[in-house]
Write a protein that holds these residues in place. Structure first.
Motif, mmCIF file in Angstrom:
data_model
loop_
_atom_site.group_PDB
_atom_site.id
_atom_site.type_symbol
_atom_site.label_atom_id
_atom_site.label_comp_id
_atom_site.label_asym_id
_atom_site.label_seq_id
_atom_site.Cartn_x
_atom_site.Cartn_y
_atom_site.Cartn_z
ATOM 1 N N ASP A 116 0.842 -1.193 0.000
ATOM 2 C CA ASP A 116 0.000 0.000 0.000
ATOM 3 C C ASP A 116 0.885 1.253 0.000
ATOM 4 N N MET A 117 0.905 1.971 -1.120
ATOM 5 C CA MET A 117 1.712 3.188 -1.258
ATOM 6 C C MET A 117 0.819 4.414 -1.457
ATOM 7 N N LYS A 118 -0.441 4.337 -1.003
ATOM 8 C CA LYS A 118 -1.392 5.400 -1.296
ATOM 9 C C LYS A 118 -1.321 6.533 -0.268
ATOM 10 N N THR A 119 -1.769 7.703 -0.714
ATOM 11 C CA THR A 119 -1.879 8.886 0.132
ATOM 12 C C THR A 119 -3.347 9.318 0.150
ATOM 13 N N PRO A 120 -3.716 10.284 0.983
ATOM 14 C CA PRO A 120 -5.116 10.720 1.023
ATOM 15 C C PRO A 120 -5.661 11.181 -0.329
ATOM 16 N N LEU A 121 -4.807 11.714 -1.202
ATOM 17 C CA LEU A 121 -5.272 12.158 -2.518
ATOM 18 C C LEU A 121 -5.031 11.125 -3.608
ATOM 19 N N GLY A 122 -4.414 9.998 -3.259
ATOM 20 C CA GLY A 122 -4.298 8.927 -4.242
ATOM 21 C C GLY A 122 -2.943 8.281 -4.343
ATOM 22 N N ASP A 217 -10.006 17.608 0.615
ATOM 23 C CA ASP A 217 -11.190 17.081 -0.050
ATOM 24 C C ASP A 217 -11.666 17.994 -1.173
ATOM 25 N N ASP A 218 -11.349 19.284 -1.091
ATOM 26 C CA ASP A 218 -11.809 20.212 -2.122
ATOM 27 C C ASP A 218 -11.265 19.862 -3.501
ATOM 28 N N VAL A 219 -10.042 19.346 -3.574
ATOM 29 C CA VAL A 219 -9.467 19.057 -4.891
ATOM 30 C C VAL A 219 -10.039 17.780 -5.494
#
Length: 359
Positions: A116-122, A217-219
């Protein structure tokens, strides 16, 4: 009335069927092992990523029984915009595909690791960042040593390969460029970020969203803007600028897009693989094997043009590699026995990995 000959034939068939079934049940199966690894390299990020990273390890049949035998390892970076890091195992039956490939002699037995290499934006883009964490250090200094210490690997770059899809393909090439002492063979499936495209890249994100964001979350309101936000968090990070923690290299002034030349230069030189070729060409030349492919029918033609440009520049610097533009939709033709992972990726590693060593 049944004849003695027919009775014996039926009895023999039943016995044979029972023996075959028992043999099948007793045959060793491949395994999927799930582990958790705490990463010091990621622990001090600014975006709330937990330092505990989950990883999945594919172990071939007979792994537990073949005591002295050791195996080469393929590290696999999936598309980070799938639901999770093990999506290809849970929904595309990657385990069965690998079993079938080994049984058919497409490739000898190997270990495969995905994490798992994910971040909150993907996505982290597999790079070190003062905002999202040091993902390159996590891979090189923590994950690879952990796998070699806890599984029966051949702990050599000659027996260690890396593959990835889409952004994972970008990461595979980046690791091959920067760490050929760790990964001796690289296969990238439809990588992005290899070069600039036909479009002016900074006209793609919505700069009003980036400029006025009050939370990460806005982006997420715009998928392309979200992807660019991940690029900036990786390659233009600024821990003192919440909520996105990035330096914005452009802004809108009416109908005009104003680009900060110095920030753009910094971004290009750190992000695009094409700009890194002069620095890392000799590293790439040292690889045992290097290949990437891309779909001619990608809906975003920038990706097609970028990969064509990337292979041309590799040729300019004399970097041996294979580059294939195939006729199909990106992502649709990767899995299954007719897919590219089975038909192209695994035979590539069969050719370039070393499958024997000191046991």
């Amino acid at each position: 009335m049944v004849s003695a000959k027919a009775y014996l034939a039926t009895l023999f068939a039943l016995i044979l069927a029972c023996l075959t079934s028992a043999s099948a049940l007793a045959a060793p199966k491949s395994q999927l092992i799930v582990r958790e690894l705490r990463s010091d390299a990621i622990a001090h990020n600014k975006v709330g990523i937990g330092p505990e990273r989950h990883l999945l390890v594919y172990l071939p049949a007979d792994y537990d029984e073949s005591s002295p035998q050791r195996y080469p390892v393929i590290y696999f970076l999936p598309n980070p915009f799938e639901d999770d890091y093990r999506f290809d195992f849970d929904h595309r039956d990657a385990q069965d595909l690998f079993d079938r490939a080994i049984a058919a002699g497409v490739i000898k037995k190997f270990i495969l690791v995905t994490v798992d290499m994910k971040t909150p934006l993907g996505t982290s883009w597999n790079a070190n960042s003062s905002v999202t964490g040091n993902w390159e250090d996590f891979m090189i200094e923590e994950l690879v040593p952990y796998i070699d210490a806890n599984f029966k690997t051949l702990p050599s770059r000659d027996s260690r390969g890396i593959a990835g899809i889409f952004i994972g393909g970008y990461g595979a090439i980046r690791f091959g460029m920067r760490h050929p002492e760790v990964f001796g063979s690289v296969y990238a499936m439809h990588p992005v970020g290899t070069s600039t495209g036909v479009s002016v890249s900074m006209t793609i994100p919505n700069w009003d969203i980036l400029t006025n964001a009050r939370s990460m979350d806005d982006v997420k309101k715009d998928a392309r803007t979200q992807i660019f936000a991940t690029m900036f968090q990786a390659f233009l990070p600024n821990p003192d600028k919440p909520p996105l923690y990035i330096d914005l290299l452009a802004r809108r002034d009416g109908d005009q897009l104003l680009i900060d030349s110095k920030l753009m230069d910094r971004f290009r030189n750190n992000f695009y693989l094409e700009t890194m070729i002069p620095q890392y060409a000799d590293n790439l030349k040292s690889l045992r094997g290097f290949k990437f492919d891309w779909s001619r029918l990608d809906g975003n033609y920038d990706h097609v043009w970028a990969n064509q440009n990337f292979t041309r520049k590799l040729n300019e610097f004399g970097v041996p590699h294979d580059a294939e533009e195939y006729n199909g939709s990106a992502g649709d033709s990767n899995w299954g026995v007719a897919g590219r992972f089975y038909a192209e990726v695994l035979p590539f590693f069969q050719k370039h990995l070393v499958f024997t060593g000191n046991n």
